[in-house]
Design a protein around this motif. Structure first.
Motif, PDB file in Angstrom:
ATOM      1  N   ASP A 137      38.803  43.825  31.794  1.00  0.00           N
ATOM      2  CA  ASP A 137      38.547  43.020  33.378  1.00  0.00           C
ATOM      3  C   ASP A 137      40.160  43.649  33.403  1.00  0.00           C
ATOM      4  O   ASP A 137      40.402  44.010  34.243  1.00  0.00           O
ATOM      5  CB  ASP A 137      38.079  41.810  33.735  1.00  0.00           C
ATOM      6  CG  ASP A 137      36.439  42.526  33.871  1.00  0.00           C
ATOM      7  OD1 ASP A 137      36.344  43.471  33.906  1.00  0.00           O
ATOM      8  OD2 ASP A 137      36.067  40.744  33.790  1.00  0.00           O
ATOM      9  N   THR A 175      41.710  46.536  35.826  1.00  0.00           N
ATOM     10  CA  THR A 175      42.554  46.527  37.149  1.00  0.00           C
ATOM     11  C   THR A 175      44.019  46.912  37.067  1.00  0.00           C
ATOM     12  O   THR A 175      44.606  47.434  37.713  1.00  0.00           O
ATOM     13  CB  THR A 175      42.570  44.679  37.174  1.00  0.00           C
ATOM     14  OG1 THR A 175      41.360  44.449  37.296  1.00  0.00           O
ATOM     15  CG2 THR A 175      43.226  44.302  38.712  1.00  0.00           C
ATOM     16  N   ILE A 190      39.040  35.835  33.835  1.00  0.00           N
ATOM     17  CA  ILE A 190      38.608  37.192  33.660  1.00  0.00           C
ATOM     18  C   ILE A 190      38.384  37.794  32.184  1.00  0.00           C
ATOM     19  O   ILE A 190      39.083  36.898  31.310  1.00  0.00           O
ATOM     20  CB  ILE A 190      38.821  38.289  34.820  1.00  0.00           C
ATOM     21  CG1 ILE A 190      40.405  38.432  33.686  1.00  0.00           C
ATOM     22  CG2 ILE A 190      38.884  38.300  36.081  1.00  0.00           C
ATOM     23  CD1 ILE A 190      41.425  40.064  34.898  1.00  0.00           C
TER      24      ILE A 190
END
Length: 70
Positions: A57, A61, A53
């Motif tokens: 990202d 998250t 990722i």
């Protein structure tokens, strides 16, 4: 519900990656991913790095998980 964990790769050797997830270092299987290098970000599930990722990202998250952990 299954949750993946975003983490930064610290080192890779013989199909195993050391990851840093919010300061906690863990060994995970890296056999599903090719060309994994220190500094990459990965999504980890059940002790396995399942996808590369971006750092954006990973940050998103982490923000979401911290918001819902309260």
């Amino acid at each position: 519900m299954c949750v993946g964990l975003a983490a930064k790769v610290v080192s890779v050797k013989d199909g195993t990656a050391v990851i840093d997830a919010s300061g906690a270092k863990r060994d995970v299987s890296a056999e599903l991913l090719e060309d994994l290098e220190p500094g990459d970000y990965v999504m980890v599930h059940a002790g396995v790095a399942i996808a590369k990722i971006t750092s954006d990202d990973a940050e998103e998250t982490s923000t979401i998980m911290n918001k819902h952990a309260r």
